[in-house]
Design an enzyme around this catalytic site. Sequence first.
Site, PDB file in Angstrom:
ATOM      1  N   LYS A 183       0.831  -1.201   0.000  1.00  0.00           N
ATOM      2  CA  LYS A 183       0.000   0.000   0.000  1.00  0.00           C
ATOM      3  C   LYS A 183       0.866   1.251   0.000  1.00  0.00           C
ATOM      4  O   LYS A 183       0.658   2.166  -0.810  1.00  0.00           O
ATOM      5  CB  LYS A 183      -0.929   0.005   1.216  1.00  0.00           C
ATOM      6  CG  LYS A 183      -1.848   1.219   1.275  1.00  0.00           C
ATOM      7  CD  LYS A 183      -2.637   1.260   2.575  1.00  0.00           C
ATOM      8  CE  LYS A 183      -1.759   1.744   3.724  1.00  0.00           C
ATOM      9  NZ  LYS A 183      -2.547   2.001   4.954  1.00  0.00           N
ATOM     10  N   ASP A 228      -6.101   0.582   0.456  1.00  0.00           N
ATOM     11  CA  ASP A 228      -6.329   0.864   1.871  1.00  0.00           C
ATOM     12  C   ASP A 228      -7.717   0.337   2.256  1.00  0.00           C
ATOM     13  O   ASP A 228      -8.394  -0.304   1.459  1.00  0.00           O
ATOM     14  CB  ASP A 228      -6.206   2.357   2.158  1.00  0.00           C
ATOM     15  CG  ASP A 228      -7.209   3.202   1.378  1.00  0.00           C
ATOM     16  OD1 ASP A 228      -8.104   2.623   0.718  1.00  0.00           O
ATOM     17  OD2 ASP A 228      -7.106   4.431   1.430  1.00  0.00           O
TER      18      ASP A 228
END
Length: 287
Positions: free
Chosen positions: A132, A150
Amino acid sequence: MNTSFMKGFYKMTKEELALEVIDRLKKEYPLADCTLDYDEAWKLLVSVRLAAQCTDARVNVVVQDLYARYPDVAALAAATPEEIEAIVKPCGLGKSKARDISACMKILHEKYHDNVPCDFDALLALPGVGRKSANLIMGDVFGKPAIVTDTHCIRLTNRIGLVDGIKDPKKVEMALWKIIPPEEGNDFCHRLVNHGREVCTARTRPYCDRCCLADICAKRSRLKQRLSAGYAGFKAPYKKEAFSPGYFLENASFYGYSPTLLLNANIKIFSNPTLTAIMTIVHANRS
């Protein structure tokens, strides 16, 4: 009964749905910016580590003191984890975050001459940097194709129907790469954050009545399809926990129906066994 969702959603492939979602979110949120404040690449690297299980708003406040004391990579690399922890503690998980930030800055200082590497694998090798974070850096700093999975991205792409019941961040990312144009990925994920905070909320009931994706959202479409089956005479076993007609009427707009229309149809709908099916379905699909 409005069945436009069926005509629109079920004829779409995931690729077509993705393009439609991208287009609508662009119109709804013209600006697709990262909500973490930064003016240098290394600062975004620090902030995204602090943002784990912490709000971006709090991170933006905390890093002001951190950068005031340690204004560059070299200064932060020279700081001890304990000194860093004393400042970043309000972000939670202070000890582990401080340890990762300290180790990461040392590598940037010693190996990359105070610069952030622009290679995805090199970013992944840095302490505290996962897929991420690496994608966020690649997209926001270097303008490369990126998909940042996310919590907002994972939750909304499942609700909308872009992925099906996938919760693992890497698997969601891989699934989205197949249907999201590379040049759209980074901004698309930022817009999902905006939409998840403002409309398709997690801690409260989503504001579906003002959602720009309501008629193509898989979550609403599945519910409406099952409710439609109930109106057609679907019979379900009686359940004591099923909701009352009053509950359904009070919340009709959330499920995409007009309360007035349902009240007018009260005798036809709520005075037959279909009532049990409707209430059971509503109960099973509350989110």
